[in-house]
Design a protein around this motif. Structure first.
Motif, PDB file in Angstrom:
ATOM      1  N   GLY A   3       0.863  -1.177   0.000  1.00  0.00           N
ATOM      2  CA  GLY A   3       0.000   0.000   0.000  1.00  0.00           C
ATOM      3  C   GLY A   3       0.894   1.219   0.000  1.00  0.00           C
ATOM      4  O   GLY A   3       1.595   1.497  -0.972  1.00  0.00           O
ATOM      5  N   ALA A   4       0.909   1.950   1.095  1.00  0.00           N
ATOM      6  CA  ALA A   4       1.816   3.099   1.253  1.00  0.00           C
ATOM      7  C   ALA A   4       2.893   2.737   2.273  1.00  0.00           C
ATOM      8  O   ALA A   4       3.030   3.377   3.310  1.00  0.00           O
ATOM      9  CB  ALA A   4       1.042   4.334   1.686  1.00  0.00           C
ATOM     10  N   ALA A   5       3.646   1.676   1.969  1.00  0.00           N
ATOM     11  CA  ALA A   5       4.698   1.174   2.871  1.00  0.00           C
ATOM     12  C   ALA A   5       4.112   0.785   4.227  1.00  0.00           C
ATOM     13  O   ALA A   5       4.717   1.034   5.272  1.00  0.00           O
ATOM     14  CB  ALA A   5       5.827   2.198   3.027  1.00  0.00           C
ATOM     15  N   VAL A   6       2.956   0.155   4.210  1.00  0.00           N
ATOM     16  CA  VAL A   6       2.240  -0.188   5.431  1.00  0.00           C
ATOM     17  C   VAL A   6       2.312  -1.680   5.751  1.00  0.00           C
ATOM     18  O   VAL A   6       2.669  -2.070   6.869  1.00  0.00           O
ATOM     19  CB  VAL A   6       0.754   0.247   5.325  1.00  0.00           C
ATOM     20  CG1 VAL A   6      -0.050  -0.282   6.510  1.00  0.00           C
ATOM     21  CG2 VAL A   6       0.648   1.763   5.246  1.00  0.00           C
ATOM     22  N   SER A   7       1.973  -2.530   4.784  1.00  0.00           N
ATOM     23  CA  SER A   7       1.756  -3.960   5.051  1.00  0.00           C
ATOM     24  C   SER A   7       3.079  -4.700   5.226  1.00  0.00           C
ATOM     25  O   SER A   7       3.508  -5.472   4.363  1.00  0.00           O
ATOM     26  CB  SER A   7       0.931  -4.580   3.925  1.00  0.00           C
ATOM     27  OG  SER A   7      -0.321  -3.947   3.841  1.00  0.00           O
ATOM     28  N   CYS A   8       3.715  -4.487   6.369  1.00  0.00           N
ATOM     29  CA  CYS A   8       5.072  -4.980   6.588  1.00  0.00           C
ATOM     30  C   CYS A   8       5.136  -6.491   6.779  1.00  0.00           C
ATOM     31  O   CYS A   8       6.199  -7.090   6.609  1.00  0.00           O
ATOM     32  CB  CYS A   8       5.720  -4.272   7.763  1.00  0.00           C
ATOM     33  SG  CYS A   8       4.857  -4.487   9.330  1.00  0.00           S
ATOM     34  N   LEU A   9       4.022  -7.126   7.132  1.00  0.00           N
ATOM     35  CA  LEU A   9       3.984  -8.588   7.224  1.00  0.00           C
ATOM     36  C   LEU A   9       3.131  -9.191   6.115  1.00  0.00           C
ATOM     37  O   LEU A   9       2.775 -10.367   6.166  1.00  0.00           O
ATOM     38  CB  LEU A   9       3.437  -9.032   8.587  1.00  0.00           C
ATOM     39  CG  LEU A   9       4.275  -8.691   9.818  1.00  0.00           C
ATOM     40  CD1 LEU A   9       3.629  -9.281  11.065  1.00  0.00           C
ATOM     41  CD2 LEU A   9       5.714  -9.192   9.675  1.00  0.00           C
ATOM     42  N   GLY A  10       2.813  -8.381   5.106  1.00  0.00           N
ATOM     43  CA  GLY A  10       1.934  -8.854   4.055  1.00  0.00           C
ATOM     44  C   GLY A  10       0.501  -8.917   4.548  1.00  0.00           C
ATOM     45  O   GLY A  10       0.134  -8.326   5.573  1.00  0.00           O
ATOM     46  N   HIS A  11      -0.318  -9.655   3.819  1.00  0.00           N
ATOM     47  CA  HIS A  11      -1.748  -9.712   4.097  1.00  0.00           C
ATOM     48  C   HIS A  11      -2.142 -11.075   4.670  1.00  0.00           C
ATOM     49  O   HIS A  11      -1.521 -12.095   4.383  1.00  0.00           O
ATOM     50  CB  HIS A  11      -2.527  -9.440   2.812  1.00  0.00           C
ATOM     51  CG  HIS A  11      -2.187  -8.129   2.185  1.00  0.00           C
ATOM     52  ND1 HIS A  11      -2.706  -6.939   2.624  1.00  0.00           N
ATOM     53  CD2 HIS A  11      -1.335  -7.817   1.163  1.00  0.00           C
ATOM     54  CE1 HIS A  11      -2.211  -5.944   1.899  1.00  0.00           C
ATOM     55  NE2 HIS A  11      -1.374  -6.454   1.009  1.00  0.00           N
TER      56      HIS A  11
END
Length: 458
Positions: free
Chosen positions: A46-54
């Motif tokens: 997204g905007a460097a948010v999903s650091c562990l993925g989904h």
């Protein structure tokens, strides 16, 4: 956001009223699944948010457990175990140098809290300094969309519609942007000295006794495209602040919480901020959460004064958000993901330089850890940017969203002077694999080739 063909009207005020974006209907790991059947590679989180993925099942379960325990209580009345545990984790991660945490819901809120607490600190001193009402920031910069955060930001495109509403108590100095800022033959040390002298001169211009703080991103995200400060820059800026009794605020909302290879970027910089904002990678998108970490000297002044920070919010310390953030941070620590960030980050850099380093329209590839930017130029020798009318950033992002490519490329413009210049960001999850990085680079390369084949033929 991706734009789809105009469809039936939506009750949502999307980022454009003229288009309704495609719906994401699921996600797992580095991929999102769209309603049209596209398996979309979320190479920017997204905007460097999903650091562990989904779809991380352990984090999902932590949210469920917290909801089953207690989903909300007002912090004016009660605390929660979730907020206490998260704050302890975060302050301990700084070695106690930043000794309290203030948890809110968004990065903009964290910046607002930082600005107000900086002012509040000077009012709480044994000899108050009420004249300190000013801030110094950099251009171009981005610190959030709320009026206070937008006021300290130096991104003219974002500011322009709201300029009459913005505070006039912020001034801006040059960023640490070596690709365009350094003069030919200038060493890093000389460049840092020049920027420090510029900041010192700005203190003198506005009156050093009037300044609350200098605010900067240690690695600039959306405004410049993963531009890291050169060695010695941040300590030099803090030295100027300390010379005049002002505070240093580091905005690590996009670059921090592991994104650049250490939990806090300042750990790599031989400097400790007085105030630090965090977000995005704090909770990995599993719940809205951000925070402000507060230096011990500020805490001591508050404690010896009124003890109060007059800045309460309804959802501050929200237990579900705190539980999500705590779960994400514990997984990062337990699974040694900071090491993976450094290893995979080095591999990502190697692959980007190999695939795009000689591209005639790629001027610079820069970044740190799993946070990388690509700046696009019309001429590599002169570093001339494309005109805003060409819309390079828009074309890069939209082409990536085409199902033929199915990849996120976080693109933005105004890189050079807030109006001209284009870049794209990559920020894959901390648990990304070598195979996924190969796919990211190969697909991004195909997108870039396709866009410039069209742009250069026009």
């Amino acid at each position: 956001m991706t734009k789809s063909e105009p469809t039936t009207r939506s009750a949502v005020l999307h980022r454009s009223t003229q288009f309704v974006p495609k719906k994401a209907i699921g996600g797992k790991g580095s991929y999102l699944f769209l309603e049209d059947g596209t398996k979309f590679l979320d190479s920017t989180g997204g905007a460097a948010v999903s650091c562990l993925g989904h779809g991380h099942e352990e984090v999902n379960q932590a949210l469920i457990d917290q909801i089953n325990t207690i989903s909300y209580c007002h912090t004016a009345f009660f605390g929660t175990e979730a907020s206490e545990e998260l704050a302890s984790f975060l302050t301990e991660s700084t070695g106690g140098k930043l000794s309290k945490a203030y948890i809110v819901s968004s990065g903009s809120e964290a910046v607002e809290a930082a600005l107000k607490l900086a002012r509040h600190y000077f009012l709480e001193l044994p000899t108050p300094q009420p004249q300190r009402t000013r801030f110094i920031a950099r251009k171009p910069s981005y610190h959030g969309v709320t009026l206070g955060a937008l006021s300290v930001g130096g991104h003219m495109i974002r500011r322009e519609p709201f300029e009459p509403l913005l505070s006039k108590n912020t001034s801006h100095v040059s960023p640490c942007y070596p690709y365009r800022g350094k003069t030919p033959g200038e060493s890093d040390a000389d460049y840092v000295a020049r920027l420090a002298a510029e900041l010192d001169a700005e203190f003198q211009r506005v009156g050093p006794e009037n300044v609350c703080a200098f605010i900067a991103e240690p690695v600039v995200g959306a405004a410049l495209g993963a531009v890291a400060a050169v060695a010695g820059y941040l300590p030099a800026m803090k030295a100027v602040c300390e010379k005049y009794g002002a505070l240093l605020i580091l905005d690590e909302i996009m670059s921090g919480m592991g994104r650049c290879g250490t939990l806090h970027v300042w750990e790599q910089e031989d400097v400790v901020p007085d105030l630090q904002t965090i977000g995005k990678g704090l909770g990995g998108g599993y719940a809205p959460v951000s925070g402000l970490l507060i230096g011990e000297k500020i805490v001591e002044v508050l404690d010896k004064g009124t003890g109060a920070f007059r800045h309460g919010q309804t959802y501050q310390g929200h237990p579900v958000s705190c539980a999500a953030a705590l779960a994400v941070q514990r997984i990062i620590k337990r699974d040694n993901l900071l090491e993976n960030i450094r290893t995979m980050g080095a591999y990502l850099e190697e692959r980007l330089r190999s695939r795009l380093g000689d591209h005639p329209n790629v001027g610079d590839i820069r970044g740190r850890g799993l946070f990388w930017g690509i700046e696009f130029v019309k001429d590599r020798d002169t570093k001339e940017p494309f005109s805003p009318e060409t819309g390079v950033a828009f074309q890069i992002q939209e082409t990536g969203l085409d199902p033929a490519y199915g990849i996120s490329l976080y693109a933005a413009n105004g890189t050079v002077d807030c109006t001209r210049g284009d870049h794209a960001l990559l920020a894959p999850p901390y648990n990304v694999t070598k195979e996924e990085i190969d796919i990211i680079v190969d697909t991004a390369g195909r997108v870039i080739d396709a866009v410039f084949a069209k742009v250069n033929a026009a």
